[in-house]
Write a protein that holds these residues in place. Sequence first.
Motif, PDB file in Angstrom:
ATOM      1  N   UNK A 317       4.854   1.540 -36.892  1.00 41.53           N
ATOM      2  CA  UNK A 317       3.990   0.729 -36.025  1.00 41.53           C
ATOM      3  C   UNK A 317       2.900   0.047 -36.848  1.00 41.53           C
ATOM      4  N   UNK A 318       2.294   0.796 -37.780  1.00 40.31           N
ATOM      5  CA  UNK A 318       1.267   0.213 -38.654  1.00 40.31           C
ATOM      6  C   UNK A 318       1.840  -0.977 -39.416  1.00 40.31           C
ATOM      7  N   UNK A 319       3.036  -0.811 -39.985  1.00 45.07           N
ATOM      8  CA  UNK A 319       3.655  -1.898 -40.734  1.00 45.07           C
ATOM      9  C   UNK A 319       3.912  -3.124 -39.877  1.00 45.07           C
ATOM     10  N   UNK A 320       4.425  -2.908 -38.662  1.00 47.02           N
ATOM     11  CA  UNK A 320       4.710  -4.029 -37.759  1.00 47.02           C
ATOM     12  C   UNK A 320       3.427  -4.755 -37.371  1.00 47.02           C
ATOM     13  N   UNK A 321       2.375  -4.001 -37.064  1.00 46.55           N
ATOM     14  CA  UNK A 321       1.106  -4.615 -36.659  1.00 46.55           C
ATOM     15  C   UNK A 321       0.506  -5.412 -37.816  1.00 46.55           C
ATOM     16  N   UNK A 322       0.574  -4.885 -39.030  1.00 45.12           N
ATOM     17  CA  UNK A 322       0.066  -5.612 -40.195  1.00 45.12           C
ATOM     18  C   UNK A 322       0.841  -6.918 -40.379  1.00 45.12           C
ATOM     19  N   UNK A 323       2.164  -6.857 -40.261  1.00 42.61           N
ATOM     20  CA  UNK A 323       2.982  -8.061 -40.418  1.00 42.61           C
ATOM     21  C   UNK A 323       2.663  -9.085 -39.337  1.00 42.61           C
ATOM     22  N   UNK A 324       2.543  -8.631 -38.080  1.00 43.52           N
ATOM     23  CA  UNK A 324       2.226  -9.550 -36.988  1.00 43.52           C
ATOM     24  C   UNK A 324       0.851 -10.178 -37.183  1.00 43.52           C
ATOM     25  N   UNK A 325      -0.113  -9.383 -37.637  1.00 48.75           N
ATOM     26  CA  UNK A 325      -1.460  -9.909 -37.872  1.00 48.75           C
ATOM     27  C   UNK A 325      -1.456 -10.955 -38.983  1.00 48.75           C
ATOM     28  N   UNK A 326      -0.688 -10.721 -40.025  1.00 44.52           N
ATOM     29  CA  UNK A 326      -0.609 -11.682 -41.127  1.00 44.52           C
ATOM     30  C   UNK A 326       0.036 -12.985 -40.670  1.00 44.52           C
ATOM     31  N   UNK A 327       1.048 -12.873 -39.844  1.00 43.17           N
ATOM     32  CA  UNK A 327       1.687 -14.071 -39.306  1.00 43.17           C
ATOM     33  C   UNK A 327       0.712 -14.836 -38.408  1.00 43.17           C
ATOM     34  N   UNK A 328      -0.088 -14.097 -37.642  1.00 46.75           N
ATOM     35  CA  UNK A 328      -1.128 -14.737 -36.847  1.00 46.75           C
ATOM     36  C   UNK A 328      -2.166 -15.430 -37.717  1.00 46.75           C
TER      37      UNK A 328
END
Length: 454
Positions: A317-328
């Motif tokens: 979950x941490x990895x997915x949230x970091x990736x989504x935040x970077x894309x944002x």
Amino acid sequence: MTARSALRRYLLVSFLTWLPLGLMMAVTVLLMTQRGLSLAQVGLCVTLFSAVTLCLELPTGGIADVAGRRTVLAVSAGFLAAALALMSVAQTVWAFAGVAVLKGVARALSSGPATSWYVDTLHAIEGPDADLKPGLARGGAMESASLCVGVLAGGVLPLVAPGGPLPPLAFSPALGAVAAVALLVVALFALPEPGGRRPAGARRGTAAGLLRDVPATVTAGLRLVGGRPVLRRLMLASAASGVVLCVIELLTPGRLAALAGTAEEGSLAYSVVAALGFAGSAAGSALAPRVARLAAPAAPASAPASASARGSVRGAVVGVVVAASSLGALAATAGLGGAAGLAGAGIAYVVLFMGLAVAAVLCQEMTHRAVTAAQRTTVTSTSSLALQSGAIAANLGFGALATQAGTAVAWGAAAVLALASALLFVRMPAPAREPAPVRASSPDPVRPGRSGSD
């Protein structure tokens, strides 16, 4: 063989598997257009590669589970060596179409057998409860490091290549073919079947017997994926990752070209950013076990394995949230120009790949813990199939969205989708392994955590 020896062999194979692809990556499109192909014909060859890979993912996964990981990996290396050797001399669209077919076969064959070999070997040495995270993390880091080294070397080689029968751009795929031959040799001599036993298909004694076992293995693997909630969720997460990767690879080159000022300077900027992204992916893979440990709940003395499993879920979950935040962040900084825009895009790109790598390693571990050796590579191929299906959907949908509404909107929509995919891990069922079914055609029953290849 010891666990340390198995890890060294796995890391070597991981490096050699991706080095040929990294070497050809920087020059592929340039070489094709230099030899007279239009961009439409280049796109046709890329589509052909994707179609062949998609069609063969599951059958080749079944073949690896039946025939043995070493055999399939060696055959894959042979196809890749032939593809890159042909690529270095190809002059027509039909020759490059042949390259695409050979590369597609090689890619499908290489999807999973090395990792499956390592997991099966570690289980044979340390038992079914062996900790997979450290080895899988180092393998993922080695793959990304190989791509980083390959893409940089492949981009520089045409500038320093000596004169001769091959044009400068052809030296990179030619060297990739040599690296693929090295992989073939290593696969044949450094990957003994775990436990010294022959794979299930080899015990049949004939090619016809092996092929009869493949459909049953594929069907059992698909039934396992469909019947296990944890595997269904992991396949959906893989599809979401495919969307993110496709959106990044589709839209970043144009964005960097606009920032740099020319297509040539944008190409150089993208090569550097891509190499940094692979380095970020390597770092994310290496950090995955630590992220899982930090995210794990306090472990009761009676159930440390359960706490470790929850740590993997939370770490993903941490990895997915970091990736989504970077894309944002990429979407939010799409209005910046010049050096600030390049720096912002580069940092977001690196952090995004770190997050994706953390999630990928931990999802891979959960997948392997949820299956037995009998369907291990088939299920891994199903995950790869889900990722590529997500990428194809994104190529169609997000490409049109970017054309109509702009790059920032497409990146923002992809970030929302990636963030929503984190919900797949909420109340994730424990990835407990089921006993493998006994094959009626096989003389020995398959036990939990073991197979004929053990």
